[in-house]
Enzyme design. Structure first.
Site: not given
Length: 267
Positions: A134, A147
Site C-alpha cells: 500500500s 494498518y
C-alpha cells in the site's frame, strides 16, 4: 507465455478486478476468496463471462485445512492480496485489534508464502511472489497507523525475501496502490467508530473524522479502481519490472517527498 496465478482476497475490489482481467488476458487464474459465501458470489458474477481460465476457490489463510488444500494447487505466481484494515489513533487503539490486523495482513500470508516457496525450491519452479502492499507501507498517516504498520512489515519482508530467493530464480516484488475507491479504506476508517468513545478516549470521534476526511475525503483519496486494476494486470504476470510498483505516479512522487521530509523533520 501465460502464467498460472493464485491471487488471494479476490472476492471483491482490486483482487477481483485483477483476477478477471488477467484471465481475460489469457493467464490461468485461481481467484481465492476468504469465505464460501464470497466464493459462491464470485462464481455467480464470473460465470456469465465464460472465462474458462478463471477458477474460483475458497481460501481462508487462517484456516489450516484451506491452506493445506491450497498447497496442493499448481501455480507459479502467488499474489498476496488478502487483507483487512483497522482504523483509529495508534495511541489508543485496542491492541487486540492491532494483533488481529497483523495476523491477517502479515503472519498468515508469510506462513503461506513460506510453504509455497519451499515447494517451489524443491521442484525447481522459478516462480514469482507479489505482495500487494500500500502507499501506507511507505508512510503512516494519523488515524491509520495500525494498518500502515502491517504494510511497513510487508515492505521489510518483501525486500529481504527478494535477496534470499534470487539464487533460486524466484522473483519478489510489491505493488503499492494509492487510495482507490473500492470501499476498503472507507470500511477501515469506520472500524474506529465502533470503539472510539468521547467519554473514554482522549481522541474524539470528531477528531478521527477529520483525520479520515483529510486522507480519503477528497478526489485524491477516491481514485477510480479500474486504473489500479489495469496496472496490476500489467505488472503481475510480467517476467520483468521493478521491485516496487507505486501507482498512480503522483502518489509515488508524494511518497518520495514524504521520505525526504521525514529526514528533516524535527520533534
Amino acid at each position: 507465455m501465460g502464467r498460472t496465478i493464485l491471487i488471494t482476497g479476490a472476492g471483491s475490489g482490486l483482487g477481483e478486478g485483477a483476477a478477471i482481467g488477467m484471465a481475460r488476458a489469457g493467464h490461468e487464474v485461481i481467484a481465492a476468496a476468504q469465505s464460501s459465501p464470497q466464493a459462491n458470489a464470485l462464481r455467480a458474477r464470473t460465470e456469465p463471462l465464460e472465462l474458462l481460465s478463471l477458477r474460483v476457490e475458497r481460501l481462508d489463510l487462517l484456516d489450516r485445512y484451506d491452506v493445506g488444500r491450497a498447497c496442493g494447487w499448481d501455480f507459479d505466481v502467488l499474489v498476496n492480496n488478502a487483507g483487512i484494515g483497522e482504523g483509529g489513533p495508534i495511541a489508543e487503539i485496542p491492541l487486540d485489534l492491532v494483533r488481529a490486523n497483523f495476523e491477517v495482513n502479515v503472519f498468515a500470508p508469510l506462513a503461506f508464502t513460506q510453504l509455497v516457496v519451499k515447494k517451489w525450491v524443491s521442484r525447481g519452479v522459478k516462480g514469482r511472489i507479489v505482495f500487494v502492499s500500500s502507499m501506507g507501507g511507505l508512510f503512516s498517516p494519523p488515524g491509520f497507523a495500525a494498518y500502515a504498520a502491517t504494510k511497513h512489515a510487508i515492505e521489510a519482508i518483501a525486500e529481504a525475501m527478494q535477496g534470499e530467493l534470487r539464487p533460486f530464480g524466484i522473483q519478489v516484488q510489491t505493488i503499492n496502490p494509492g487510495a482507490y475507491l473500492t470501499g476498503f479504506n472507507e470500511a477501515m476508517a469506520e472500524n474506529a467508530f465502533r470503539w472510539l468513545d468521547d467519554e473514554v478516549n482522549f481522541t474524539t470521534r470528531r477528531a478521527m473524522r477529520e483525520m479520515v476526511n483529510s486522507l480519503i475525503g477528497g478526489p485524491e483519496g477516491r481514485l477510480d479502481p479500474n486504473d489500479m486494476i489495469s496496472k496490476m494486470i500489467e505488472v503481475i504476470p510480467s517476467s520483468e519490472g521493478t521491485f516496487r510498483n507505486i501507482h498512480p505516479q503522483f502518489v509515488e512522487t508524494a511518497l518520495k517527498d514524504h521520505q525526504r521530509e521525514m529526514f528533516r523533520r524535527e520533534i
